[in-house]
Scaffold this motif. Structure first.
Motif, mmCIF file in Angstrom:
data_model
loop_
_atom_site.group_PDB
_atom_site.id
_atom_site.type_symbol
_atom_site.label_atom_id
_atom_site.label_comp_id
_atom_site.label_asym_id
_atom_site.label_seq_id
_atom_site.Cartn_x
_atom_site.Cartn_y
_atom_site.Cartn_z
ATOM 1 N N ASP A 202 0.810 -1.211 0.000
ATOM 2 C CA ASP A 202 0.000 0.000 0.000
ATOM 3 C C ASP A 202 0.845 1.265 0.000
ATOM 4 O O ASP A 202 0.394 2.316 -0.455
ATOM 5 C CB ASP A 202 -0.922 0.018 1.232
ATOM 6 N N GLU A 203 2.066 1.173 0.515
ATOM 7 C CA GLU A 203 2.919 2.352 0.651
ATOM 8 C C GLU A 203 3.903 2.527 -0.499
ATOM 9 O O GLU A 203 4.501 3.588 -0.644
ATOM 10 C CB GLU A 203 3.719 2.265 1.961
ATOM 11 N N GLU A 206 3.359 5.491 -3.014
ATOM 12 C CA GLU A 206 3.624 6.781 -2.381
ATOM 13 C C GLU A 206 5.121 6.988 -2.186
ATOM 14 O O GLU A 206 5.652 8.078 -2.435
ATOM 15 C CB GLU A 206 2.908 6.852 -1.033
ATOM 16 N N ARG A 207 5.850 5.940 -1.753
ATOM 17 C CA ARG A 207 7.297 6.040 -1.569
ATOM 18 C C ARG A 207 7.988 6.358 -2.885
ATOM 19 O O ARG A 207 8.845 7.231 -2.978
ATOM 20 C CB ARG A 207 7.829 4.732 -0.979
ATOM 21 N N GLU A 209 6.784 7.754 -5.579
ATOM 22 C CA GLU A 209 6.466 9.115 -6.029
ATOM 23 C C GLU A 209 7.266 10.142 -5.232
ATOM 24 O O GLU A 209 7.749 11.150 -5.786
ATOM 25 C CB GLU A 209 4.961 9.369 -5.887
ATOM 26 N N ARG A 210 7.405 9.922 -3.926
ATOM 27 C CA ARG A 210 8.169 10.838 -3.087
ATOM 28 C C ARG A 210 9.631 10.926 -3.541
ATOM 29 O O ARG A 210 10.204 12.006 -3.647
ATOM 30 C CB ARG A 210 8.091 10.361 -1.633
#
Length: 214
Positions: A202-203, A206-207, A209-210
């Protein structure tokens, strides 16, 4: 001209080891073992936020605390084997430059050392203030201009101090990391290295993209 009988051997350029932690060993091992035994002629050290500089002599226990457990380097060995003559990272580079060396070294500046240099014991507990960030940015810029290879940090739970606390870089906000990497970027020099725990499914997006934004 000289002819060398290389029958049964491999002839190649020297290898570059791009990730090492020889920041302390360089002071008592002029050969650079065991890297030199395997054809390595250049090592890059100072990864995962762990370096011996910047740190004044009276605060060296702070950077040793970050380094000794995470990289399994004896604090007692460092105390005996290192003639601590530096405060800034540029001065550390000068100290390394003066040592007898059998291989070549490139040195990163580590985030944990940078934090403890500016924040002292607060580095293990607090978010950096705007004043702290300005001081870290200034030292990072000076280090890069002096020849630092880049800037490194750790955010993995595997990296703890010898007194069972997170290493200093783990206390930093992601915004602090971004601030310092962008400051490095403005100098036009330097490599950023990061170690962190693998994200769960799930993360991961986001990781990724960061990091891409950074």
């Amino acid at each position: 001209s000289q002819e060398v009988d290389a029958d049964g051997h491999v002839v190649s350029p020297g290898f570059i080891d791009g990730h090492t932690h020889m920041d302390a060993q360089v002071f008592w091992d002029p050969l650079g073992s065991s890297s030199c035994w395997h054809g390595v002629t250049t090592v890059v050290m100072g990864h995962c936020g762990f370096t011996l500089a910047p740190a004044p002599p009276d605060q060296r226990q702070l950077v040793v605390r970050n380094l000794e457990r995470a990289e399994d380097i004896s604090g007692a060995a460092m105390a005996v084997g290192i003639d601590w003559t530096w405060t800034t990272f540029a001065e550390y580079l000068d100290a390394v430059d003066c040592l007898p060396k059998g291989i070549n070294y490139a040195a990163n500046l580590g985030h944990s050392a940078l934090r403890t240099y500016v924040m002292g014991e607060r580095a293990f507990e607090e978010t950096a203030t705007s004043e702290d960030l300005r001081a870290m940015e200034a030292e990072l810029g000076d280090a890069l201009r002096a020849g630092a290879y880049g800037f490194t940090t750790s955010r993995t739970h595997h990296h703890e101090t010898s007194d069972n606390r997170p290493v200093a870089s783990r206390i930093a906000s992601w915004g602090e990391v971004v601030h310092l990497v962008e400051a490095m970027g403005r100098t036009g020099a330097g490599i950023f290295q990061l170690v962190e725990d693998p994200p769960n499914g799930d993360e991961r997006a986001e990781r990724d993209e960061r990091l891409l934004r950074l």
